[in-house]
Scaffold this motif. Structure first.
Motif, PDB file in Angstrom:
ATOM      1  N   GLU A 192       0.837  -1.199   0.000  1.00 23.35           N
ATOM      2  CA  GLU A 192       0.000   0.000   0.000  1.00 23.35           C
ATOM      3  C   GLU A 192       0.875   1.254   0.000  1.00 23.35           C
ATOM      4  O   GLU A 192       0.601   2.236  -0.706  1.00 23.35           O
ATOM      5  CB  GLU A 192      -0.920  -0.018   1.219  1.00 23.35           C
ATOM      6  CG  GLU A 192      -1.814   1.213   1.362  1.00 23.35           C
ATOM      7  CD  GLU A 192      -2.839   1.337   0.253  1.00 23.35           C
ATOM      8  OE1 GLU A 192      -3.409   2.432   0.092  1.00 23.35           O
ATOM      9  OE2 GLU A 192      -3.076   0.338  -0.471  1.00 23.35           O
ATOM     10  N   TYR A 193       1.921   1.221   0.767  1.00 15.38           N
ATOM     11  CA  TYR A 193       2.868   2.348   0.823  1.00 15.38           C
ATOM     12  C   TYR A 193       3.504   2.577  -0.547  1.00 15.38           C
ATOM     13  O   TYR A 193       3.556   3.717  -1.048  1.00 15.38           O
ATOM     14  CB  TYR A 193       3.928   2.041   1.877  1.00 15.38           C
ATOM     15  CG  TYR A 193       5.168   2.897   1.802  1.00 15.38           C
ATOM     16  CD1 TYR A 193       5.134   4.247   2.143  1.00 15.38           C
ATOM     17  CD2 TYR A 193       6.392   2.348   1.401  1.00 15.38           C
ATOM     18  CE1 TYR A 193       6.283   5.024   2.080  1.00 15.38           C
ATOM     19  CE2 TYR A 193       7.543   3.119   1.351  1.00 15.38           C
ATOM     20  CZ  TYR A 193       7.481   4.458   1.674  1.00 15.38           C
ATOM     21  OH  TYR A 193       8.619   5.236   1.609  1.00 15.38           O
ATOM     22  N   GLN A 194       3.981   1.514  -1.161  1.00 16.03           N
ATOM     23  CA  GLN A 194       4.619   1.641  -2.469  1.00 16.03           C
ATOM     24  C   GLN A 194       3.634   2.157  -3.511  1.00 16.03           C
ATOM     25  O   GLN A 194       4.000   2.934  -4.406  1.00 16.03           O
ATOM     26  CB  GLN A 194       5.179   0.280  -2.918  1.00 16.03           C
ATOM     27  CG  GLN A 194       6.260  -0.281  -2.012  1.00 16.03           C
ATOM     28  CD  GLN A 194       7.601   0.428  -2.193  1.00 16.03           C
ATOM     29  OE1 GLN A 194       7.662   1.550  -2.676  1.00 16.03           O
ATOM     30  NE2 GLN A 194       8.669  -0.224  -1.766  1.00 16.03           N
ATOM     31  N   ARG A 195       2.378   1.723  -3.402  1.00 17.01           N
ATOM     32  CA  ARG A 195       1.360   2.167  -4.357  1.00 17.01           C
ATOM     33  C   ARG A 195       1.082   3.657  -4.230  1.00 17.01           C
ATOM     34  O   ARG A 195       0.847   4.343  -5.227  1.00 17.01           O
ATOM     35  CB  ARG A 195       0.064   1.362  -4.125  1.00 17.01           C
ATOM     36  CG  ARG A 195      -1.031   1.650  -5.159  1.00 17.01           C
ATOM     37  CD  ARG A 195      -2.326   0.951  -4.788  1.00 17.01           C
ATOM     38  NE  ARG A 195      -2.904   1.497  -3.563  1.00 17.01           N
ATOM     39  CZ  ARG A 195      -3.592   2.644  -3.513  1.00 17.01           C
ATOM     40  NH1 ARG A 195      -3.777   3.375  -4.613  1.00 17.01           N
ATOM     41  NH2 ARG A 195      -4.102   3.064  -2.361  1.00 17.01           N
ATOM     42  N   ARG A 196       1.136   4.167  -3.015  1.00 17.25           N
ATOM     43  CA  ARG A 196       0.789   5.567  -2.782  1.00 17.25           C
ATOM     44  C   ARG A 196       1.939   6.539  -3.078  1.00 17.25           C
ATOM     45  O   ARG A 196       1.694   7.704  -3.340  1.00 17.25           O
ATOM     46  CB  ARG A 196       0.353   5.759  -1.319  1.00 17.25           C
ATOM     47  CG  ARG A 196      -0.960   5.095  -0.948  1.00 17.25           C
ATOM     48  CD  ARG A 196      -1.373   5.514   0.436  1.00 17.25           C
ATOM     49  NE  ARG A 196      -2.602   4.880   0.885  1.00 17.25           N
ATOM     50  CZ  ARG A 196      -3.498   5.476   1.670  1.00 17.25           C
ATOM     51  NH1 ARG A 196      -3.295   6.715   2.072  1.00 17.25           N
ATOM     52  NH2 ARG A 196      -4.588   4.832   2.054  1.00 17.25           N
ATOM     53  N   ARG A 197       3.152   6.073  -2.994  1.00 15.58           N
ATOM     54  CA  ARG A 197       4.291   6.970  -3.094  1.00 15.58           C
ATOM     55  C   ARG A 197       4.278   7.884  -4.341  1.00 15.58           C
ATOM     56  O   ARG A 197       4.528   9.092  -4.225  1.00 15.58           O
ATOM     57  CB  ARG A 197       5.610   6.189  -3.059  1.00 15.58           C
ATOM     58  CG  ARG A 197       5.987   5.701  -1.675  1.00 15.58           C
ATOM     59  CD  ARG A 197       7.459   5.312  -1.656  1.00 15.58           C
ATOM     60  NE  ARG A 197       8.303   6.491  -1.655  1.00 15.58           N
ATOM     61  CZ  ARG A 197       9.574   6.502  -2.060  1.00 15.58           C
ATOM     62  NH1 ARG A 197      10.133   5.392  -2.518  1.00 15.58           N
ATOM     63  NH2 ARG A 197      10.281   7.605  -2.007  1.00 15.58           N
ATOM     64  N   PRO A 198       4.026   7.348  -5.534  1.00 14.57           N
ATOM     65  CA  PRO A 198       4.075   8.214  -6.718  1.00 14.57           C
ATOM     66  C   PRO A 198       3.111   9.394  -6.657  1.00 14.57           C
ATOM     67  O   PRO A 198       3.401  10.471  -7.183  1.00 14.57           O
ATOM     68  CB  PRO A 198       3.718   7.264  -7.868  1.00 14.57           C
ATOM     69  CG  PRO A 198       4.093   5.908  -7.365  1.00 14.57           C
ATOM     70  CD  PRO A 198       3.778   5.940  -5.899  1.00 14.57           C
ATOM     71  N   ALA A 199       1.965   9.196  -6.016  1.00 15.93           N
ATOM     72  CA  ALA A 199       0.964  10.267  -5.953  1.00 15.93           C
ATOM     73  C   ALA A 199       1.383  11.403  -5.034  1.00 15.93           C
ATOM     74  O   ALA A 199       0.828  12.506  -5.104  1.00 15.93           O
ATOM     75  CB  ALA A 199      -0.380   9.694  -5.497  1.00 15.93           C
ATOM     76  N   PHE A 200       2.382  11.143  -4.181  1.00 11.90           N
ATOM     77  CA  PHE A 200       2.801  12.159  -3.211  1.00 11.90           C
ATOM     78  C   PHE A 200       4.279  12.532  -3.369  1.00 11.90           C
ATOM     79  O   PHE A 200       4.947  12.883  -2.407  1.00 11.90           O
ATOM     80  CB  PHE A 200       2.540  11.647  -1.789  1.00 11.90           C
ATOM     81  CG  PHE A 200       1.082  11.423  -1.478  1.00 11.90           C
ATOM     82  CD1 PHE A 200       0.252  12.487  -1.177  1.00 11.90           C
ATOM     83  CD2 PHE A 200       0.538  10.142  -1.510  1.00 11.90           C
ATOM     84  CE1 PHE A 200      -1.088  12.289  -0.901  1.00 11.90           C
ATOM     85  CE2 PHE A 200      -0.815   9.932  -1.234  1.00 11.90           C
ATOM     86  CZ  PHE A 200      -1.627  11.018  -0.927  1.00 11.90           C
ATOM     87  N   ASP A 201       4.770  12.430  -4.606  1.00 18.13           N
ATOM     88  CA  ASP A 201       6.174  12.760  -4.879  1.00 18.13           C
ATOM     89  C   ASP A 201       7.122  11.996  -3.958  1.00 18.13           C
ATOM     90  O   ASP A 201       8.134  12.513  -3.497  1.00 18.13           O
ATOM     91  CB  ASP A 201       6.425  14.268  -4.738  1.00 18.13           C
ATOM     92  CG  ASP A 201       5.699  15.075  -5.801  1.00 18.13           C
ATOM     93  OD1 ASP A 201       5.563  14.562  -6.930  1.00 18.13           O
ATOM     94  OD2 ASP A 201       5.271  16.196  -5.497  1.00 18.13           O
ATOM     95  N   GLY A 202       6.763  10.748  -3.694  1.00 17.53           N
ATOM     96  CA  GLY A 202       7.630   9.888  -2.898  1.00 17.53           C
ATOM     97  C   GLY A 202       7.364   9.902  -1.408  1.00 17.53           C
ATOM     98  O   GLY A 202       7.833   9.031  -0.682  1.00 17.53           O
ATOM     99  N   VAL A 203       6.621  10.900  -0.931  1.00 14.09           N
ATOM    100  CA  VAL A 203       6.362  11.007   0.519  1.00 14.09           C
ATOM    101  C   VAL A 203       4.910  10.630   0.791  1.00 14.09           C
ATOM    102  O   VAL A 203       4.012  11.475   0.766  1.00 14.09           O
ATOM    103  CB  VAL A 203       6.662  12.431   1.037  1.00 14.09           C
ATOM    104  CG1 VAL A 203       6.470  12.492   2.555  1.00 14.09           C
ATOM    105  CG2 VAL A 203       8.091  12.830   0.687  1.00 14.09           C
ATOM    106  N   ALA A 204       4.671   9.348   1.042  1.00 11.81           N
ATOM    107  CA  ALA A 204       3.307   8.873   1.252  1.00 11.81           C
ATOM    108  C   ALA A 204       2.951   8.777   2.726  1.00 11.81           C
ATOM    109  O   ALA A 204       1.785   8.601   3.081  1.00 11.81           O
ATOM    110  CB  ALA A 204       3.124   7.504   0.592  1.00 11.81           C
TER     111      ALA A 204
END
Length: 238
Positions: A182-194
């Protein structure tokens, strides 16, 4: 989905990933890399100038060769006309030959003057080419020196990055797979900071203050669920 300790470890993983991201930025913006790029640009500019110089000299050489060929043709015509004129007895015909010979010699003189101009310019360009080549040699030497310093700086970052990657691997191994995915999936949407931490009432991800009600809502999220910042939607570690 996750317990509090897992979220804490996830926040630690986020910090390691952020450090790795910052390191990538540092690598791209190393002073040595910037300087190396400037040296390479200077070398390329000097080489381009030298290429233009050589192209111009080649054009001058071609024009000079054309003038020499034309000069030989004019000389041959003059010699032929002078030979023909010796056999002419009619004054009018002799005058016509003389005019044509005079015109040819005038053209020959004009071409000779142009040839001198071409030689002068070619000599000037040859001198300029030597200076440009000296600039290229100096730029290449500077580029090589900076490249050596850049290699040292890159090697130091490689060592630091290897340590961070080892620590990241260990941190990731301690996190449940579904949470990690889930963390890896979210990272791109937050410029790496999920993942962000809740410090007081402030989210460290978006740096906005949450209202008291929002903070209470975040703290009330069950341990098996993912609390999110109501402002930026990052996973929020309480």
């Amino acid at each position: 989905m996750a317990i509090v300790s897992d979220l804490g470890r996830l926040a630690d993983l986020q910090e390691l990933d952020t450090s790795l991201d910052h390191m990538a930025y540092r690598r791209a913006h190393l002073p040595e890399r910037i300087e190396h790029g400037q040296c390479a640009a200077a070398t390329a500019a000097a080489k381009s100038t030298l290429a233009s110089n050589q192209t111009r000299r080649s054009a001058l050489e071609a024009e000079y060769a054309s003038l020499e060929s034309r000069g030989r043709e004019l000389d041959a015509k003059v010699a032929r006309l002078e030979g023909q004129m010796r056999n002419v007895v009619v004054t009018r015909e002799a005058e016509a030959f003389q005019r044509e010979i005079a015109q040819l010699r005038s053209e020959r003189e004009t071409d000779d003057e142009r040839g001198i101009e071409l030689l002068d310019e070619s000599e000037r360009l040859a001198t300029e080419a030597e200076l440009i080549q000296a600039q290229i040699d100096a730029a290449l030497a500077s580029e090589a020196a900076v490249a050596a310093r850049l290699a040292v700086a890159d090697a130091a970052l490689d060592t630091e990055a290897a340590d961070l990657r080892d620590r990241r691997a260990a941190a990731a191994a301690a996190i449940p797979v579904p949470l990690l995915e889930e963390y890896q999936r979210r990272r791109p949407a937050f410029d790496g900071v999920a993942v962000a931490r809740l410090q007081g009432s402030r989210c460290t991800g978006c740096h906005l203050d949450l209202s008291r009600a929002e903070v209470e809502a975040v703290r009330a999220v069950p341990d098996d669920a993912l609390p999110e910042c109501p402002q930026c939607a990052r996973i929020l570690v309480r």
